[in-house]
Design a protein around this motif. Structure first.
Motif, mmCIF file in Angstrom:
data_model
loop_
_atom_site.group_PDB
_atom_site.id
_atom_site.type_symbol
_atom_site.label_atom_id
_atom_site.label_comp_id
_atom_site.label_asym_id
_atom_site.label_seq_id
_atom_site.Cartn_x
_atom_site.Cartn_y
_atom_site.Cartn_z
ATOM 1 N N ALA A 124 0.830 -1.210 0.000
ATOM 2 C CA ALA A 124 0.000 0.000 0.000
ATOM 3 C C ALA A 124 0.865 1.262 0.000
ATOM 4 C CB ALA A 124 -0.928 -0.007 1.206
ATOM 5 N N ASP A 157 2.341 1.784 -3.471
ATOM 6 C CA ASP A 157 1.340 2.263 -4.425
ATOM 7 C C ASP A 157 0.965 3.719 -4.153
ATOM 8 O OD1 ASP A 157 1.362 -0.209 -5.586
ATOM 9 O OD2 ASP A 157 -0.504 -0.896 -4.669
ATOM 10 N N TYR A 158 0.830 4.069 -2.867
ATOM 11 C CA TYR A 158 0.441 5.439 -2.524
ATOM 12 C C TYR A 158 1.526 6.427 -2.956
ATOM 13 C CZ TYR A 158 -1.096 9.479 0.211
ATOM 14 O OH TYR A 158 -1.509 10.731 0.601
ATOM 15 N N TRP A 167 -7.268 6.961 1.926
ATOM 16 C CA TRP A 167 -6.959 6.279 0.661
ATOM 17 C C TRP A 167 -6.886 4.774 0.848
ATOM 18 C CZ3 TRP A 167 -2.789 3.204 -0.648
ATOM 19 C CH2 TRP A 167 -2.575 2.963 -2.015
ATOM 20 N N VAL A 168 -6.301 4.337 1.958
ATOM 21 C CA VAL A 168 -6.038 2.913 2.133
ATOM 22 C C VAL A 168 -7.253 2.144 2.648
ATOM 23 C CG1 VAL A 168 -5.250 2.863 4.560
ATOM 24 C CG2 VAL A 168 -4.185 1.348 2.870
ATOM 25 N N ARG A 176 -9.171 -0.212 0.279
ATOM 26 C CA ARG A 176 -8.314 -1.338 -0.091
ATOM 27 C C ARG A 176 -8.198 -2.334 1.067
ATOM 28 N NH1 ARG A 176 -7.268 3.141 -2.561
ATOM 29 N NH2 ARG A 176 -6.418 3.204 -4.678
ATOM 30 N N HIS A 235 -11.606 -4.303 1.383
ATOM 31 C CA HIS A 235 -11.811 -5.356 0.389
ATOM 32 C C HIS A 235 -10.783 -6.487 0.533
ATOM 33 C CE1 HIS A 235 -14.090 -2.062 -1.755
ATOM 34 N NE2 HIS A 235 -14.952 -3.052 -1.692
ATOM 35 N N SER A 236 -9.626 -6.189 1.103
ATOM 36 C CA SER A 236 -8.653 -7.260 1.328
ATOM 37 C C SER A 236 -9.052 -8.137 2.514
ATOM 38 C CB SER A 236 -7.257 -6.668 1.567
ATOM 39 O OG SER A 236 -7.132 -6.125 2.871
#
Length: 276
Positions: free
Chosen positions: A187, A190-191, A211-212, A215, A218-219
């Motif tokens: 993460a 990617d950020y 932002w995270v 993600r 859903h993980s």
């Protein structure tokens, strides 16, 4: 996940003579109590006036955590990013994440002892374990096995149409979170790339948390399902929101058990899925 109704149910049952065991409360009052106090004292020592009072033992600092206010635990976990905005370096953030993980494992291993205490010391016939949403991130199968032996595991699933509301609510008030090391590493990478940043110290802590969160959400879903499939039962968050008393809760549990039994007895339930 946070916000699906775990603590709502636990607080409701507590009013109906259930022993409410809060994992995060146990973490904050037992396994992270001293580190939390040390952190607070280190911040106080940066203020000359408070530093002098502490060194002379003229004042004392106490960790006043409550089941419905876990602020000290969240403050200790902290957020990643720019120190001028209250963020932590990656090294310090990882250190606290590791400490939180170990504390959560220990708090869950304490469950059988507290079931016994609740019954024999406090006289409670019923026990509810208010588990943190990061349980699925621990990668410690022995913890899940222990909870499955001693408790009925209930997975509160968020219907797809309600996911966006939960995510927006979390983003409106970004709170510190626990991340699996591999997830966090990916993460952060990617950020930084997405925001054209070179260093973790350039990260806005609240922006990264907002932002995270989708993600992370859903993980975690497949991880929750992997626990519930062999070990637990599933209810939907709107069903939890409709619970008003102990009888409603017990009816919901009966419904969840009946649904799983019916699905297991359905024709072809034990047949392997066809490969495409």
């Amino acid at each position: 996940m946070s916000g699906v109704g775990k603590t709502y149910l636990s607080a409701l049952l507590r009013r109906n003579d259930w022993f409410h065991y809060s994992g995060d409360y146990r973490i904050g009052t037992r396994y992270l109590d001293e580190p939390i106090l040390d952190l607070i004292k280190s911040k106080a020592m940066e203020v000359p006036f408070l530093r002098d009072l502490l060194r002379r033992d003229w004042i004392a600092i106490q960790n006043k955590i409550a089941v419905d206010d876990l602020g000290p635990v969240l403050s200790f976990v902290g957020k990643l990013g720019d120190p001028d905005q209250g963020g932590l370096s990656l090294q310090e953030f990882n250190r606290r994440q590791a400490m939180y993980r170990q504390a959560e494992i220990q708090a869950m291993l304490d469950v059988p002892a507290f079931i016994d205490k609740a019954r024999h010391i406090y006289g409670y016939s019923h026990f509810v374990n208010d588990v943190g949403g990061s349980l699925c991130e621990l990668d410690e199968p022995s913890v899940i096995d222990l909870l499955a032996r001693h408790t009925l595991i209930l997975y509160i699933r968020v219907p797809q149409q309600d996911e966006i509301k939960l995510i927006r609510r979390a983003q409106a008030d970004p709170k510190p979170l626990y991340f699996r090391p591999a997830f966090l590493k990916s993460a952060v990478k990617d950020y930084l790339a997405e925001h054209a940043l070179d260093y973790v110290a350039d990260i806005d802590p609240d922006d990264f948390t907002r932002w995270v969160f989708p993600r992370l959400f859903h993980s975690r879903v497949p991880r929750y399902e992997a626990i519930a499939r062999p070990h637990g039962y599933v209810v939907e968050s709107p069903e939890v929101a409709a619970v008003r008393d102990e009888r409603d809760f017990l009816d919901l549990i009966e419904t969840a058990i009946a649904r799983k039994t019916s699905a297991a007895d359905a024709p072809g339930a034990d047949e392997p899925a066809a490969e495409g």
